[in-house]
Scaffold this motif. Structure first.
Motif, PDB file in Angstrom:
ATOM      1  N   SER A   1       2.686  14.127  -9.703  1.00 28.93           N
ATOM      2  CA  SER A   1       3.721  15.141  -9.914  1.00 28.93           C
ATOM      3  C   SER A   1       4.011  15.327 -11.406  1.00 28.93           C
ATOM      4  O   SER A   1       4.127  16.463 -11.900  1.00 28.93           O
ATOM      5  CB  SER A   1       5.013  14.680  -9.283  1.00 28.93           C
ATOM      6  OG  SER A   1       5.197  15.178  -8.090  1.00 28.93           O
ATOM      7  N   ALA A   2       4.122  14.180 -12.093  1.00 24.72           N
ATOM      8  CA  ALA A   2       4.441  14.233 -13.529  1.00 24.72           C
ATOM      9  C   ALA A   2       3.346  14.987 -14.285  1.00 24.72           C
ATOM     10  O   ALA A   2       3.624  15.838 -15.139  1.00 24.72           O
ATOM     11  CB  ALA A   2       4.586  12.807 -14.065  1.00 24.72           C
TER      12      ALA A   2
ATOM     13  N   LEU B   1       0.837  -1.213   0.000  1.00 26.15           N
ATOM     14  CA  LEU B   1       0.000   0.000   0.000  1.00 26.15           C
ATOM     15  C   LEU B   1       0.864   1.252   0.000  1.00 26.15           C
ATOM     16  O   LEU B   1       0.602   2.224  -0.722  1.00 26.15           O
ATOM     17  CB  LEU B   1      -0.906   0.009   1.237  1.00 26.15           C
ATOM     18  CG  LEU B   1      -2.166  -0.849   1.159  1.00 26.15           C
ATOM     19  CD1 LEU B   1      -2.821  -0.963   2.525  1.00 26.15           C
ATOM     20  CD2 LEU B   1      -3.151  -0.258   0.141  1.00 26.15           C
ATOM     21  N   GLU B   2       1.901   1.214   0.824  1.00 27.29           N
ATOM     22  CA  GLU B   2       2.826   2.336   0.933  1.00 27.29           C
ATOM     23  C   GLU B   2       3.480   2.609  -0.436  1.00 27.29           C
ATOM     24  O   GLU B   2       3.580   3.758  -0.894  1.00 27.29           O
ATOM     25  CB  GLU B   2       3.884   1.974   1.997  1.00 27.29           C
ATOM     26  CG  GLU B   2       4.883   3.062   2.360  1.00 27.29           C
ATOM     27  CD  GLU B   2       4.233   4.251   3.029  1.00 27.29           C
ATOM     28  OE1 GLU B   2       3.359   4.020   3.898  1.00 27.29           O
ATOM     29  OE2 GLU B   2       4.578   5.389   2.659  1.00 27.29           O
ATOM     30  N   ALA B   3       3.892   1.500  -1.103  1.00 28.39           N
ATOM     31  CA  ALA B   3       4.556   1.626  -2.410  1.00 28.39           C
ATOM     32  C   ALA B   3       3.587   2.201  -3.456  1.00 28.39           C
ATOM     33  O   ALA B   3       3.949   3.063  -4.264  1.00 28.39           O
ATOM     34  CB  ALA B   3       5.066   0.253  -2.846  1.00 28.39           C
TER      35      ALA B   3
ATOM     36  N   ILE C   1      -7.047  10.277  -3.090  1.00 28.23           N
ATOM     37  CA  ILE C   1      -6.069   9.186  -3.016  1.00 28.23           C
ATOM     38  C   ILE C   1      -5.648   8.962  -1.554  1.00 28.23           C
ATOM     39  O   ILE C   1      -5.578   7.829  -1.066  1.00 28.23           O
ATOM     40  CB  ILE C   1      -4.834   9.487  -3.914  1.00 28.23           C
ATOM     41  CG1 ILE C   1      -5.243   9.360  -5.382  1.00 28.23           C
ATOM     42  CG2 ILE C   1      -3.674   8.571  -3.582  1.00 28.23           C
ATOM     43  CD1 ILE C   1      -4.133   9.638  -6.383  1.00 28.23           C
ATOM     44  N   GLU C   2      -5.392  10.074  -0.829  1.00 30.67           N
ATOM     45  CA  GLU C   2      -4.958   9.934   0.565  1.00 30.67           C
ATOM     46  C   GLU C   2      -6.037   9.274   1.419  1.00 30.67           C
ATOM     47  O   GLU C   2      -5.754   8.429   2.257  1.00 30.67           O
ATOM     48  CB  GLU C   2      -4.575  11.304   1.140  1.00 30.67           C
ATOM     49  CG  GLU C   2      -3.126  11.610   0.828  1.00 30.67           C
ATOM     50  CD  GLU C   2      -2.720  13.043   1.132  1.00 30.67           C
ATOM     51  OE1 GLU C   2      -3.598  13.884   1.394  1.00 30.67           O
ATOM     52  OE2 GLU C   2      -1.512  13.302   1.103  1.00 30.67           O
TER      53      GLU C   2
ATOM     54  N   PHE D   1       1.853   7.028  -6.851  1.00 24.36           N
ATOM     55  CA  PHE D   1       0.928   8.064  -7.312  1.00 24.36           C
ATOM     56  C   PHE D   1       1.257   9.451  -6.766  1.00 24.36           C
ATOM     57  O   PHE D   1       1.201  10.438  -7.491  1.00 24.36           O
ATOM     58  CB  PHE D   1      -0.519   7.682  -6.930  1.00 24.36           C
ATOM     59  CG  PHE D   1      -1.129   6.699  -7.898  1.00 24.36           C
ATOM     60  CD1 PHE D   1      -0.761   5.351  -7.843  1.00 24.36           C
ATOM     61  CD2 PHE D   1      -2.031   7.108  -8.877  1.00 24.36           C
ATOM     62  CE1 PHE D   1      -1.309   4.446  -8.742  1.00 24.36           C
ATOM     63  CE2 PHE D   1      -2.586   6.198  -9.777  1.00 24.36           C
ATOM     64  CZ  PHE D   1      -2.212   4.854  -9.712  1.00 24.36           C
ATOM     65  N   LEU D   2       1.574   9.520  -5.455  1.00 26.43           N
ATOM     66  CA  LEU D   2       1.727  10.847  -4.855  1.00 26.43           C
ATOM     67  C   LEU D   2       3.176  11.227  -4.550  1.00 26.43           C
ATOM     68  O   LEU D   2       3.438  12.337  -4.087  1.00 26.43           O
ATOM     69  CB  LEU D   2       0.935  10.931  -3.538  1.00 26.43           C
ATOM     70  CG  LEU D   2      -0.588  10.765  -3.617  1.00 26.43           C
ATOM     71  CD1 LEU D   2      -1.228  11.044  -2.270  1.00 26.43           C
ATOM     72  CD2 LEU D   2      -1.197  11.692  -4.664  1.00 26.43           C
ATOM     73  N   GLY D   3       4.134  10.295  -4.746  1.00 27.47           N
ATOM     74  CA  GLY D   3       5.543  10.571  -4.426  1.00 27.47           C
ATOM     75  C   GLY D   3       6.104  11.716  -5.258  1.00 27.47           C
ATOM     76  O   GLY D   3       5.463  12.177  -6.217  1.00 27.47           O
TER      77      GLY D   3
END
Ligand code: FA5
Length: 342
Positions: free
Chosen positions: A40-41, A25-27, A68-69, A32-34
């Motif tokens: 971001s892209a 889940l973290e990955a 998403i969060e 998506f949001l990193g």
């Protein structure tokens, strides 16, 4: 651009529903949001938009991020709950299960066993069981027991004085509890006080620096030497059988008058003489006597109205006699090879 953002949101929602593992889940979230993630892209392309579009797309991007969060938070909550449930399934313990057969089970120390037997006997005769401090004042240990500071009787009990605490000793006998008992409970009084005592002995097979005694005191109107003999006989019978006799011979103790040394007929040879009693037929097991008037006064009791008797058994000695232990030092050694025999 709008479509692309909506798609991003939908992709995350589709994917997050399929993942149950916390790390995965973290990955997914960071994909998506990193900092180098998909959102971001997409946002980088906003630079080419006109001002009015940029505002609308910015708001939409924030909405996507928030969705998403939230979806991520919900998925993490579900995953934790599931993992707790599976832990409860796989790691539960039955707290009512008895210890495994291989666990060794301990037992009471032989001194404790004999002490409890005597406590039961005395309580059946109406005695209360009292406790007193092992670190005692010089006053309770000696002075209140008619042994003033300069009295030579202090030398008989080689005392541990406590460095840096003048007037404090490791109690040399359980007799201080006589005074404490009288002061706390008044008269009439029927009490015993078992406990550890300490003397600065050059230790040998019969003497330890730490040993146990059982003190006893009875104070009331009209208590006589005959009452004392009756109680001590009952104790001797309970310890060594109904045919046991007791012998009382004069002995000086400053806190009793008259004072006696108490012996019982040797239970091994029934008085004929053997190795245990050193051919005498008698075993010395206690000191006793009528409570000295000065001691009654220190306990707050009027010696013109009340009288009493006191006795002190060497409990460790009783244990040695009962089990035929030939060296007192085994008892405090903590050596399991010795203790497992009882
Ligand atoms: C006393 O300690 C008196 N307080 C007993 C007493 C109480 C007399 C009430 C009259 C009235 P004594 O020093 O004799 O007396 O010790 C009593 C018993 O404690 C001895 O008979 C012995 O069995 C035991 N004892 C004394 N010193 C040691 C020691 N170093 N190691 C093991 N046992 C000991």
């Amino acid at each position: 651009m709008k479509k692309r953002l909506e798609q991003l949101k939908q992709d995350f929602i589709d994917l997050v529903g399929k993942v149950t593992d916390r790390d995965a889940l973290e990955a997914l979230k960071s994909e998506f949001l990193g900092r180098h993630g998909k959102l971001s892209a997409a946002m980088k392309e906003m630079a080419g938009l006109v001002e009015s579009e940029r505002k609308v797309i910015g708001e939409l991007a924030n909405d996507v991020k928030k969705t998403i969060e939230e979806a991520y938070g919900e998925a993490v909550g579900k995953a934790s709950k599931a993992s707790r449930a599976s832990m409860a399934q796989s790691e539960w313990i039955d707290v009512t299960q008895p210890a495994l057969g291989s666990m060794p089970r301990g037992h009471l120390h032989p001194v404790t066993q004999v002490r409890e037997d005597l406590e039961n006997l005395f309580t059946s005769m109406g005695f209360a069981v009292l406790d007193g401090p092992e670190l005692e004042s010089d006053y309770y240990n000696f002075t209140a027991l008619n042994i003033p500071p300069t009295h030579p009787a202090r030398d008989i009990q080689d005392t541990f004085y406590v460095a840096g605490h003048p007037g404090t000793v490791m109690r040399t006998h359980t007799s201080p509890v006589q005074i404490r008992g009288m002061r706390e409970f008044g008269v009439p009084l029927r009490m015993i006080a078992p406990g550890r005592c300490f003397r600065n002995e050059a230790t040998d097979v019969r003497h330890e620096h730490t040993f146990h005694q059982i003190e006893g005191v009875v104070v009331d109107r009209g208590i006589s030497f005959a009452h004392m003999k009756g109680v001590l006989e009952a104790v001797a019978h309970s310890l060594y059988g109904k045919d046991t006799k007791i012998r009382l011979r004069p002995k000086f103790y400053p806190f009793v008058e008259p004072g006696v040394n108490g012996e019982v007929t040797c239970y091994l040879c029934t008085g004929k003489g053997c190795r245990l009693c050193k051919k005498s037929g008698w075993l010395e097991i206690f000191g006793a006597g009528m409570v000295h008037p000065n001691v009654l006064k220190e306990g707050g009791v009027d010696p013109d109205v009340y009288s009493g008797f006191a006795f002190g058994f060497g409990l460790t000695r009783l244990v040695m006699l009962k089990y035929g232990i030939d060296d007192i030092r085994h008892l405090e050694s903590g050596d399991l090879r010795f203790l497992k025999q009882f």
